[in-house]
Design a protein around this motif. Structure first.
Motif, PDB file in Angstrom:
ATOM      1  N   PRO A  24       0.815  -1.231   0.000  1.00  0.00           N
ATOM      2  CA  PRO A  24       0.000   0.000   0.000  1.00  0.00           C
ATOM      3  C   PRO A  24       0.841   1.270   0.000  1.00  0.00           C
ATOM      4  CG  PRO A  24      -0.257  -1.191   2.072  1.00  0.00           C
ATOM      5  CD  PRO A  24       0.552  -2.056   1.168  1.00  0.00           C
ATOM      6  N   TYR A  25       2.021   1.221   0.616  1.00  0.00           N
ATOM      7  CA  TYR A  25       2.865   2.418   0.622  1.00  0.00           C
ATOM      8  C   TYR A  25       3.307   2.776  -0.794  1.00  0.00           C
ATOM      9  CZ  TYR A  25       6.666   5.623   1.056  1.00  0.00           C
ATOM     10  OH  TYR A  25       7.468   6.714   0.872  1.00  0.00           O
ATOM     11  N   MET A  26       3.734   1.806  -1.581  1.00  0.00           N
ATOM     12  CA  MET A  26       4.190   2.092  -2.947  1.00  0.00           C
ATOM     13  C   MET A  26       3.046   2.612  -3.814  1.00  0.00           C
ATOM     14  SD  MET A  26       7.333   1.798  -3.431  1.00  0.00           S
ATOM     15  CE  MET A  26       8.622   1.411  -2.309  1.00  0.00           C
ATOM     16  N   ILE A  27       1.857   2.068  -3.620  1.00  0.00           N
ATOM     17  CA  ILE A  27       0.696   2.561  -4.365  1.00  0.00           C
ATOM     18  C   ILE A  27       0.377   3.992  -3.942  1.00  0.00           C
ATOM     19  CG2 ILE A  27      -1.783   2.234  -4.733  1.00  0.00           C
ATOM     20  CD1 ILE A  27      -1.187  -0.825  -4.459  1.00  0.00           C
ATOM     21  N   TYR A  28       0.345   4.239  -2.628  1.00  0.00           N
ATOM     22  CA  TYR A  28       0.092   5.588  -2.116  1.00  0.00           C
ATOM     23  C   TYR A  28       1.139   6.578  -2.619  1.00  0.00           C
ATOM     24  CZ  TYR A  28       1.023   9.439   1.016  1.00  0.00           C
ATOM     25  OH  TYR A  28       1.334  10.678   1.499  1.00  0.00           O
ATOM     26  N   ASP A  29       2.411   6.198  -2.562  1.00  0.00           N
ATOM     27  CA  ASP A  29       3.485   7.108  -2.953  1.00  0.00           C
ATOM     28  C   ASP A  29       3.380   7.460  -4.439  1.00  0.00           C
ATOM     29  OD1 ASP A  29       5.732   8.621  -2.102  1.00  0.00           O
ATOM     30  OD2 ASP A  29       7.058   7.181  -3.084  1.00  0.00           O
ATOM     31  N   SER A  30       3.061   6.484  -5.272  1.00  0.00           N
ATOM     32  CA  SER A  30       2.883   6.748  -6.708  1.00  0.00           C
ATOM     33  C   SER A  30       1.736   7.721  -6.937  1.00  0.00           C
ATOM     34  CB  SER A  30       2.616   5.442  -7.460  1.00  0.00           C
ATOM     35  OG  SER A  30       3.684   4.557  -7.305  1.00  0.00           O
ATOM     36  N   TYR A  31       0.630   7.497  -6.242  1.00  0.00           N
ATOM     37  CA  TYR A  31      -0.521   8.382  -6.372  1.00  0.00           C
ATOM     38  C   TYR A  31      -0.194   9.786  -5.860  1.00  0.00           C
ATOM     39  CZ  TYR A  31      -5.259  10.188  -5.902  1.00  0.00           C
ATOM     40  OH  TYR A  31      -6.384  10.953  -5.997  1.00  0.00           O
ATOM     41  N   ALA A  32       0.512   9.880  -4.742  1.00  0.00           N
ATOM     42  CA  ALA A  32       0.893  11.186  -4.194  1.00  0.00           C
ATOM     43  C   ALA A  32       1.803  11.938  -5.163  1.00  0.00           C
ATOM     44  CB  ALA A  32       1.572  11.001  -2.836  1.00  0.00           C
ATOM     45  N   MET A  33       2.720  11.230  -5.807  1.00  0.00           N
ATOM     46  CA  MET A  33       3.591  11.887  -6.785  1.00  0.00           C
ATOM     47  C   MET A  33       2.767  12.424  -7.951  1.00  0.00           C
ATOM     48  SD  MET A  33       7.102   9.635  -6.975  1.00  0.00           S
ATOM     49  CE  MET A  33       6.335   8.341  -7.884  1.00  0.00           C
ATOM     50  N   TYR A  34       1.774  11.647  -8.412  1.00  0.00           N
ATOM     51  CA  TYR A  34       0.918  12.115  -9.501  1.00  0.00           C
ATOM     52  C   TYR A  34       0.108  13.339  -9.058  1.00  0.00           C
ATOM     53  CZ  TYR A  34      -2.824  12.608 -12.806  1.00  0.00           C
ATOM     54  OH  TYR A  34      -3.711  13.133 -13.708  1.00  0.00           O
ATOM     55  N   LEU A  35      -0.426  13.307  -7.837  1.00  0.00           N
ATOM     56  CA  LEU A  35      -1.196  14.458  -7.353  1.00  0.00           C
ATOM     57  C   LEU A  35      -0.337  15.717  -7.295  1.00  0.00           C
ATOM     58  CD1 LEU A  35      -3.520  13.172  -4.492  1.00  0.00           C
ATOM     59  CD2 LEU A  35      -4.144  13.947  -6.785  1.00  0.00           C
ATOM     60  N   CYS A  36       0.907  15.572  -6.890  1.00  0.00           N
ATOM     61  CA  CYS A  36       1.816  16.726  -6.881  1.00  0.00           C
ATOM     62  C   CYS A  36       1.982  17.288  -8.287  1.00  0.00           C
ATOM     63  CB  CYS A  36       3.177  16.325  -6.300  1.00  0.00           C
ATOM     64  SG  CYS A  36       3.153  16.060  -4.529  1.00  0.00           S
ATOM     65  N   GLU A  37       2.142  16.399  -9.256  1.00  0.00           N
ATOM     66  CA  GLU A  37       2.268  16.842 -10.653  1.00  0.00           C
ATOM     67  C   GLU A  37       0.982  17.523 -11.112  1.00  0.00           C
ATOM     68  OE1 GLU A  37       3.937  17.366 -14.467  1.00  0.00           O
ATOM     69  OE2 GLU A  37       4.872  16.828 -12.569  1.00  0.00           O
ATOM     70  N   TRP A  38      -0.154  16.958 -10.757  1.00  0.00           N
ATOM     71  CA  TRP A  38      -1.435  17.512 -11.167  1.00  0.00           C
ATOM     72  C   TRP A  38      -1.635  18.902 -10.562  1.00  0.00           C
ATOM     73  CZ3 TRP A  38      -6.049  18.727  -8.565  1.00  0.00           C
ATOM     74  CH2 TRP A  38      -7.120  19.021  -9.410  1.00  0.00           C
ATOM     75  N   TYR A  39      -1.335  19.058  -9.269  1.00  0.00           N
ATOM     76  CA  TYR A  39      -1.474  20.380  -8.639  1.00  0.00           C
ATOM     77  C   TYR A  39      -0.484  21.382  -9.203  1.00  0.00           C
ATOM     78  CZ  TYR A  39      -4.863  19.065  -5.094  1.00  0.00           C
ATOM     79  OH  TYR A  39      -6.004  18.683  -4.457  1.00  0.00           O
ATOM     80  N   ARG A  40       0.702  20.903  -9.522  1.00  0.00           N
ATOM     81  CA  ARG A  40       1.724  21.805 -10.071  1.00  0.00           C
ATOM     82  C   ARG A  40       1.328  22.332 -11.441  1.00  0.00           C
ATOM     83  NH1 ARG A  40       5.914  21.695 -13.277  1.00  0.00           N
ATOM     84  NH2 ARG A  40       5.831  19.490 -13.767  1.00  0.00           N
ATOM     85  N   THR A  41       0.636  21.519 -12.255  1.00  0.00           N
ATOM     86  CA  THR A  41       0.326  21.893 -13.637  1.00  0.00           C
ATOM     87  C   THR A  41      -1.136  22.258 -13.852  1.00  0.00           C
ATOM     88  OG1 THR A  41      -0.077  19.585 -14.254  1.00  0.00           O
ATOM     89  CG2 THR A  41       2.159  20.433 -14.539  1.00  0.00           C
ATOM     90  N   ARG A  42      -1.940  22.321 -12.809  1.00  0.00           N
ATOM     91  CA  ARG A  42      -3.375  22.566 -13.012  1.00  0.00           C
ATOM     92  C   ARG A  42      -3.677  23.947 -13.582  1.00  0.00           C
ATOM     93  NH1 ARG A  42      -5.262  23.047  -6.755  1.00  0.00           N
ATOM     94  NH2 ARG A  42      -4.204  25.016  -6.402  1.00  0.00           N
TER      95      ARG A  42
END
Length: 124
Positions: A24-42
């Motif tokens: 679950p940590y690796m899945i969460y971390d991947s999703y968190a990295m994507y969310l950071c990218e999404w917020y950065r480029t929104r």
């Protein structure tokens, strides 16, 4: 690693159980990295597919790291190795011990705290 007197046949409960935290940590971390990218480029009005492609291309190494752990290390650690090699699994997991310190360093850099005592202690 220290509790395994025999590197091949030595057993330790943590080598088997830690994997259930790791998934679950690796899945969460991947999703968190994507969310950071999404917020950065929104603010750039990109659609989700463009944001996702940019995320994949800019984070290729980290995504590969997560995918290898999830799709190679986990099956090897849980099933394919049988009851052998807990020592080596411990060696692999030990490599992840630096993660909190790397993350703290990145946070302090973003907060422009490179000259703080905490940053200096963390990087040494």
């Amino acid at each position: 690693m220290r509790s395994c007197s025999d590197v091949i046949n030595g057993r330790h409960w943590l080598a088997r159980e830690y994997v259930w935290f790791l998934i679950p940590y690796m899945i969460y971390d991947s999703y968190a990295m994507y969310l950071c990218e999404w917020y950065r480029t929104r603010d750039q009005n990109q659609d989700h597919s463009t944001t996702f492609r940019n995320f994949l291309s800019q984070n290729r190494l980290m995504i590969t790291h997560h995918a290898v752990i999830l799709f190679v290390l986990v099956p090897v650690a849980q099933r394919l190795r049988g009851d052998l090699g807990d020592f080596f699994i411990g060696c692999i997991f030990t490599a992840e011990l630096s993660t909190p310190f790397v993350s703290l360093g990145r946070i302090l850099i973003q907060l422009k705290q490179q000259h703080s005592l905490l940053y200096k202690v963390n990087t040494n």
